[in-house]
Design a protein around this motif. Sequence first.
Motif, PDB file in Angstrom:
ATOM      1  N   THR A  17      57.546  25.635   7.599  1.00  0.00           N
ATOM      2  CA  THR A  17      56.303  25.480   8.272  1.00  0.00           C
ATOM      3  C   THR A  17      55.444  24.728   7.265  1.00  0.00           C
ATOM      4  O   THR A  17      54.967  25.175   6.360  1.00  0.00           O
ATOM      5  N   ARG A  18      54.700  23.828   7.748  1.00  0.00           N
ATOM      6  CA  ARG A  18      53.914  23.096   7.007  1.00  0.00           C
ATOM      7  C   ARG A  18      52.421  23.678   6.830  1.00  0.00           C
ATOM      8  O   ARG A  18      51.973  24.233   7.751  1.00  0.00           O
ATOM      9  N   ARG A  19      51.959  23.776   5.716  1.00  0.00           N
ATOM     10  CA  ARG A  19      50.572  24.503   5.447  1.00  0.00           C
ATOM     11  C   ARG A  19      49.343  23.638   5.700  1.00  0.00           C
ATOM     12  O   ARG A  19      49.413  22.337   5.713  1.00  0.00           O
ATOM     13  N   SER A  20      48.270  24.199   6.450  1.00  0.00           N
ATOM     14  CA  SER A  20      47.430  23.409   6.619  1.00  0.00           C
ATOM     15  C   SER A  20      45.883  24.085   6.181  1.00  0.00           C
ATOM     16  O   SER A  20      45.899  25.243   6.092  1.00  0.00           O
ATOM     17  N   TYR A  21      44.935  23.177   5.767  1.00  0.00           N
ATOM     18  CA  TYR A  21      43.599  23.803   5.266  1.00  0.00           C
ATOM     19  C   TYR A  21      42.875  24.243   6.454  1.00  0.00           C
ATOM     20  O   TYR A  21      41.803  25.010   6.286  1.00  0.00           O
ATOM     21  N   GLN A  78      40.905  22.496   8.374  1.00  0.00           N
ATOM     22  CA  GLN A  78      39.495  22.155   8.149  1.00  0.00           C
ATOM     23  C   GLN A  78      39.030  20.671   8.888  1.00  0.00           C
ATOM     24  O   GLN A  78      40.143  19.834   8.788  1.00  0.00           O
ATOM     25  N   PHE A  79      38.102  20.463   9.616  1.00  0.00           N
ATOM     26  CA  PHE A  79      37.871  19.382  10.297  1.00  0.00           C
ATOM     27  C   PHE A  79      37.130  18.531   9.243  1.00  0.00           C
ATOM     28  O   PHE A  79      35.959  18.209   9.440  1.00  0.00           O
ATOM     29  N   CYS A  80      38.070  17.760   8.458  1.00  0.00           N
ATOM     30  CA  CYS A  80      37.464  17.004   7.347  1.00  0.00           C
ATOM     31  C   CYS A  80      38.519  15.904   7.201  1.00  0.00           C
ATOM     32  O   CYS A  80      39.764  16.233   7.083  1.00  0.00           O
ATOM     33  N   GLY A  81      38.153  14.656   6.643  1.00  0.00           N
ATOM     34  CA  GLY A  81      39.006  13.619   6.449  1.00  0.00           C
ATOM     35  C   GLY A  81      40.105  13.822   5.565  1.00  0.00           C
ATOM     36  O   GLY A  81      41.143  13.566   5.311  1.00  0.00           O
ATOM     37  N   LEU A  82      39.403  14.509   4.345  1.00  0.00           N
ATOM     38  CA  LEU A  82      40.179  14.678   3.162  1.00  0.00           C
ATOM     39  C   LEU A  82      41.130  15.791   3.437  1.00  0.00           C
ATOM     40  O   LEU A  82      42.134  15.596   2.808  1.00  0.00           O
ATOM     41  N   ALA A  83      40.834  17.050   3.950  1.00  0.00           N
ATOM     42  CA  ALA A  83      41.753  18.023   4.345  1.00  0.00           C
ATOM     43  C   ALA A  83      42.653  17.674   4.835  1.00  0.00           C
ATOM     44  O   ALA A  83      43.898  18.134   4.947  1.00  0.00           O
ATOM     45  N   SER A  84      42.262  16.854   6.291  1.00  0.00           N
ATOM     46  CA  SER A  84      43.371  16.035   6.902  1.00  0.00           C
ATOM     47  C   SER A  84      44.365  15.215   6.032  1.00  0.00           C
ATOM     48  O   SER A  84      45.543  15.264   6.430  1.00  0.00           O
ATOM     49  N   ALA A  85      43.888  14.477   5.351  1.00  0.00           N
ATOM     50  CA  ALA A  85      44.878  13.656   4.474  1.00  0.00           C
ATOM     51  C   ALA A  85      45.733  14.680   3.587  1.00  0.00           C
ATOM     52  O   ALA A  85      47.106  14.376   3.675  1.00  0.00           O
ATOM     53  N   LEU A  86      45.307  15.736   2.806  1.00  0.00           N
ATOM     54  CA  LEU A  86      45.868  16.545   2.143  1.00  0.00           C
ATOM     55  C   LEU A  86      46.798  17.491   3.075  1.00  0.00           C
ATOM     56  O   LEU A  86      47.934  17.832   2.516  1.00  0.00           O
ATOM     57  N   ASP A  87      46.445  17.514   4.058  1.00  0.00           N
ATOM     58  CA  ASP A  87      47.563  18.174   5.359  1.00  0.00           C
ATOM     59  C   ASP A  87      48.737  17.578   5.275  1.00  0.00           C
ATOM     60  O   ASP A  87      50.239  17.997   5.534  1.00  0.00           O
ATOM     61  N   THR A  88      48.583  16.099   5.150  1.00  0.00           N
ATOM     62  CA  THR A  88      49.965  15.099   5.143  1.00  0.00           C
ATOM     63  C   THR A  88      50.455  14.863   4.026  1.00  0.00           C
ATOM     64  O   THR A  88      51.814  14.833   4.252  1.00  0.00           O
ATOM     65  N   VAL A  89      49.641  14.620   3.106  1.00  0.00           N
ATOM     66  CA  VAL A  89      50.324  14.224   1.824  1.00  0.00           C
ATOM     67  C   VAL A  89      49.965  15.044   0.689  1.00  0.00           C
ATOM     68  O   VAL A  89      50.309  14.518  -0.496  1.00  0.00           O
ATOM     69  N   GLY A  90      49.517  16.149   0.783  1.00  0.00           N
ATOM     70  CA  GLY A  90      49.166  16.917  -0.173  1.00  0.00           C
ATOM     71  C   GLY A  90      50.319  17.836  -0.820  1.00  0.00           C
ATOM     72  O   GLY A  90      50.130  18.263  -1.838  1.00  0.00           O
ATOM     73  N   GLU A  91      51.478  17.836  -0.404  1.00  0.00           N
ATOM     74  CA  GLU A  91      52.541  18.499  -0.973  1.00  0.00           C
ATOM     75  C   GLU A  91      53.025  17.734  -2.222  1.00  0.00           C
ATOM     76  O   GLU A  91      53.164  16.762  -2.402  1.00  0.00           O
ATOM     77  N   ARG A  92      53.576  18.677  -3.044  1.00  0.00           N
ATOM     78  CA  ARG A  92      54.243  18.178  -4.277  1.00  0.00           C
ATOM     79  C   ARG A  92      55.515  17.035  -3.966  1.00  0.00           C
ATOM     80  O   ARG A  92      56.202  17.143  -3.131  1.00  0.00           O
ATOM     81  N   TRP A  93      55.081  16.162  -5.002  1.00  0.00           N
ATOM     82  CA  TRP A  93      56.163  14.946  -4.853  1.00  0.00           C
ATOM     83  C   TRP A  93      55.841  14.016  -3.765  1.00  0.00           C
ATOM     84  O   TRP A  93      56.182  12.659  -3.999  1.00  0.00           O
ATOM     85  N   THR A  94      54.951  14.423  -2.651  1.00  0.00           N
ATOM     86  CA  THR A  94      54.982  13.411  -1.619  1.00  0.00           C
ATOM     87  C   THR A  94      54.190  11.953  -1.910  1.00  0.00           C
ATOM     88  O   THR A  94      54.807  10.793  -1.539  1.00  0.00           O
ATOM     89  N   LEU A  95      53.163  12.186  -2.461  1.00  0.00           N
ATOM     90  CA  LEU A  95      52.323  10.744  -3.154  1.00  0.00           C
ATOM     91  C   LEU A  95      53.353  10.158  -4.080  1.00  0.00           C
ATOM     92  O   LEU A  95      53.021   8.891  -4.159  1.00  0.00           O
ATOM     93  N   LEU A  96      54.376  10.653  -4.783  1.00  0.00           N
ATOM     94  CA  LEU A  96      54.958  10.028  -5.970  1.00  0.00           C
ATOM     95  C   LEU A  96      56.207   9.167  -4.889  1.00  0.00           C
ATOM     96  O   LEU A  96      56.592   7.850  -5.301  1.00  0.00           O
ATOM     97  N   ILE A  97      56.602   9.703  -3.840  1.00  0.00           N
ATOM     98  CA  ILE A  97      57.416   8.952  -2.903  1.00  0.00           C
ATOM     99  C   ILE A  97      56.610   7.565  -2.367  1.00  0.00           C
ATOM    100  O   ILE A  97      57.148   6.468  -2.491  1.00  0.00           O
ATOM    101  N   VAL A  98      55.398   7.822  -2.271  1.00  0.00           N
ATOM    102  CA  VAL A  98      54.281   6.417  -1.674  1.00  0.00           C
ATOM    103  C   VAL A  98      54.501   5.829  -2.800  1.00  0.00           C
ATOM    104  O   VAL A  98      54.527   4.651  -2.578  1.00  0.00           O
ATOM    105  N   ARG A  99      54.102   6.245  -4.084  1.00  0.00           N
ATOM    106  CA  ARG A  99      54.117   5.360  -5.162  1.00  0.00           C
ATOM    107  C   ARG A  99      55.474   4.421  -5.262  1.00  0.00           C
ATOM    108  O   ARG A  99      54.964   3.198  -5.504  1.00  0.00           O
ATOM    109  N   ASP A 100      56.685   5.218  -5.335  1.00  0.00           N
ATOM    110  CA  ASP A 100      57.624   4.339  -5.435  1.00  0.00           C
ATOM    111  C   ASP A 100      57.963   3.217  -4.320  1.00  0.00           C
ATOM    112  O   ASP A 100      58.413   2.246  -4.497  1.00  0.00           O
TER     113      ASP A 100
END
Length: 222
Positions: A2-6, A8-30
């Motif tokens: 189950t995906r964890r969520s903050y 919060q009605f906030c753009g940054l929180a929404s972004a972290l809900d999507t890509v804040g898990e470990r390794w996710t942004l490094l996949i995007v980087r690659d």
Amino acid sequence: MTRRSYQQFCGLASALDTVGERWTLLIVRDLMAGPKRYTDLAASLHGIGTSLLAERVKQLEADGVITRRDLPPPAASTVYELTDMGWELADALVPLAIWGARHQLKPERTPDRRFQPEWSLTVFARLIATSEPEGRGVYDFTIDGENVHITHVGTSTTVTRGLAPGGADATVTGDSGTVAGLVAGRLAVAEALTTGSLAIDGTDTALHTLVAALPHTADRPN
């Protein structure tokens, strides 16, 4: 899982809900370097584990950040690549990557820290595309003895291992610490050339494009 969520009605929180898990942004980087096979991602992201990588890729695909594409023969393989929404995220990551390089606690590479030239050059490639959205060029880099080239056509950039097969408009040779310092804005090109930690050659247009894309050291915080 189950995906964890903050919650919060906030753009940054929404972004972290999507890509804040470990390794996710490094996949995007690659994937900022260009389309990658699953095995390419696994090889780059040493230590992630195949099941976790599969989970992260599946989630990014479901969220519309990446998509898969089947290459025709003779390649006949499946690659993952960023969608338009994924490229929006990639360009948002560039300032974060520069901030991280500028303020990292250990600015020099040590034997226990893995490095791939593409990691710095994907950021640099996006800086080039942003500063020269109508330009084009091919740039060869040799970093810590490894060859990588950037291909720039307008707002599109790719970062590929090896020297450019058709030749390059400019060549850059240096070590990983120097390149990281340049991309972070901690080091000026003139300083690197004076100390001999950097060597560059190429057409005037290509060299201007490379230098103009780098963050200015005058912009560094005191």
